[in-house]
Design an enzyme around this catalytic site. Structure first.
Site, PDB file in Angstrom:
ATOM      1  N   HIS A 264       3.408 -31.664  11.245  1.00 49.15           N
ATOM      2  CA  HIS A 264       3.121 -30.323  10.712  1.00 49.15           C
ATOM      3  C   HIS A 264       1.941 -30.363   9.748  1.00 49.15           C
ATOM      4  CE1 HIS A 264       6.477 -28.807  12.800  1.00 49.15           C
ATOM      5  NE2 HIS A 264       7.399 -29.364  12.046  1.00 49.15           N
TER       6      HIS A 264
ATOM      7  N   HIS B 124       7.138 -25.106   9.196  1.00 50.91           N
ATOM      8  CA  HIS B 124       6.080 -25.698  10.024  1.00 50.91           C
ATOM      9  C   HIS B 124       4.675 -25.400   9.525  1.00 50.91           C
ATOM     10  CE1 HIS B 124       8.676 -26.154  13.935  1.00 50.91           C
ATOM     11  NE2 HIS B 124       9.342 -26.484  12.844  1.00 50.91           N
TER      12      HIS B 124
ATOM     13  N   ASP C 107       0.863  -1.195   0.000  1.00 50.69           N
ATOM     14  CA  ASP C 107       0.000   0.000   0.000  1.00 50.69           C
ATOM     15  C   ASP C 107       0.894   1.239   0.000  1.00 50.69           C
ATOM     16  OD1 ASP C 107       0.882   0.341   2.594  1.00 50.69           O
ATOM     17  OD2 ASP C 107      -1.108   0.257   3.519  1.00 50.69           O
ATOM     18  N   HIS C 108       0.248   2.409   0.212  1.00 53.71           N
ATOM     19  CA  HIS C 108       0.992   3.675   0.116  1.00 53.71           C
ATOM     20  C   HIS C 108       2.028   3.869   1.222  1.00 53.71           C
ATOM     21  CE1 HIS C 108      -2.774   4.156   2.352  1.00 53.71           C
ATOM     22  NE2 HIS C 108      -2.038   4.871   3.173  1.00 53.71           N
TER      23      HIS C 108
ATOM     24  N   ARG D 280      -1.322 -30.366  11.492  1.00 50.86           N
ATOM     25  CA  ARG D 280      -1.714 -29.044  12.018  1.00 50.86           C
ATOM     26  C   ARG D 280      -2.114 -28.085  10.885  1.00 50.86           C
ATOM     27  NH1 ARG D 280       3.515 -29.853  15.735  1.00 50.86           N
ATOM     28  NH2 ARG D 280       2.541 -31.274  17.215  1.00 50.86           N
TER      29      ARG D 280
ATOM     30  N   CYS E  66       2.975  -3.434   4.053  1.00 51.92           N
ATOM     31  CA  CYS E  66       2.246  -2.201   4.376  1.00 51.92           C
ATOM     32  C   CYS E  66       3.055  -1.481   5.454  1.00 51.92           C
ATOM     33  CB  CYS E  66       0.801  -2.494   4.783  1.00 51.92           C
ATOM     34  SG  CYS E  66       0.583  -3.525   6.243  1.00 51.92           S
ATOM     35  N   GLY E  67       2.404  -0.636   6.250  1.00 49.62           N
ATOM     36  CA  GLY E  67       3.161   0.092   7.266  1.00 49.62           C
ATOM     37  C   GLY E  67       3.731  -0.855   8.311  1.00 49.62           C
ATOM     38  N   THR E  68       2.886  -1.770   8.779  1.00 50.24           N
ATOM     39  CA  THR E  68       3.304  -2.711   9.826  1.00 50.24           C
ATOM     40  C   THR E  68       3.389  -4.153   9.340  1.00 50.24           C
ATOM     41  OG1 THR E  68       1.003  -3.069  10.428  1.00 50.24           O
ATOM     42  CG2 THR E  68       2.183  -1.330  11.634  1.00 50.24           C
ATOM     43  N   GLY E  69       2.712  -4.463   8.272  1.00 47.99           N
ATOM     44  CA  GLY E  69       2.563  -5.859   7.825  1.00 47.99           C
ATOM     45  C   GLY E  69       1.346  -6.520   8.446  1.00 47.99           C
TER      46      GLY E  69
HETATM   47  C1  RB5 Z   1      -1.672   2.824   6.319  1.00 47.64           C
HETATM   48  O1  RB5 Z   1      -1.545   4.072   6.880  1.00 47.64           O
HETATM   49  C2  RB5 Z   1      -1.440   1.754   7.387  1.00 47.64           C
HETATM   50  O2  RB5 Z   1      -2.541   1.693   8.220  1.00 47.64           O
HETATM   51  C3  RB5 Z   1      -1.187   0.426   6.723  1.00 47.64           C
HETATM   52  O3  RB5 Z   1      -0.092   0.526   5.889  1.00 47.64           O
HETATM   53  C4  RB5 Z   1      -0.864  -0.747   7.625  1.00 47.64           C
HETATM   54  O4  RB5 Z   1       0.172  -0.469   8.510  1.00 47.64           O
HETATM   55  C5  RB5 Z   1      -1.995  -1.418   8.259  1.00 47.64           C
HETATM   56  O5  RB5 Z   1      -1.831  -2.441   8.938  1.00 47.64           O
END
Ligand code: RB5
Length: 146
Positions: free
Chosen positions: A134, A98, A8-9, A137, A65-68
């Protein structure tokens, strides 16, 4: 092997670094992510990438993304997808061995380029172990899909 990749952005720069790395390794990819300056919603990108994996067109997917985390939550709603949000090498290796994870997620705001490329390499290079315990599961996970 062909990889589907999306972002994403919040993550266009890290995606470009991953693409460059895949190119250097001679690994084919389909880039479905948004470019620098564009905006998009991560669930849409997760869907596009995961559909390439579930259709068999791509063997594995990468979502950034920002955090994944948002990407992994969205991806795991899709039947046949086992997405792992990783920021360490050990988890990225074990989720292939696994869990037979087929999509790797990570965040541009969490990991640096060096770690991201290590995550990509170990995820791509580690085969599923196929051990009976594995597989049992993984089958139980699949059963949760209903
Ligand atoms: C976008 O601002 C942010 O929310 C997205 O990239 C992501 O981190 C969401 O989990």
């Amino acid at each position: 092997m062909k990889i589907a990749i999306g972002n994403d952005h919040a993550a266009p720069e890290l995606k470009l670094a991953v693409l460059e790395h895949l190119k250097e390794r001679g690994i084919e990819y389909i880039d479905l992510g948004c470019g620098v300056g564009e905006r998009c919603d991560y669930p849409d990108k997760a869907k596009e990438v995961c559909e390439k994996v579930t259709s068999g067109e791509c063997e594995l997917g990468i979502l950034i993304c920002g955090t994944g985390v948002g990407m992994s939550i969205a991806a795991n709603k899709i039947k046949g997808i086992r997405a792992a949000c990783c920021s360490d090498y050990f988890s990225a290796r074990l989720t292939r061995e696994h869990n037979n994870a087929n999509v790797l997620c990570f965040g541009e705001r969490v990991v640096g380029v060096g770690t991201a490329l290590d995550l990509v390499d170990v995820f791509i290079d580690t085969p599923y172990s196929n051990a009976e315990r594995h597989q049992k599961r993984v089958d139980l996970i699949t059963a949760l899909e209903g």
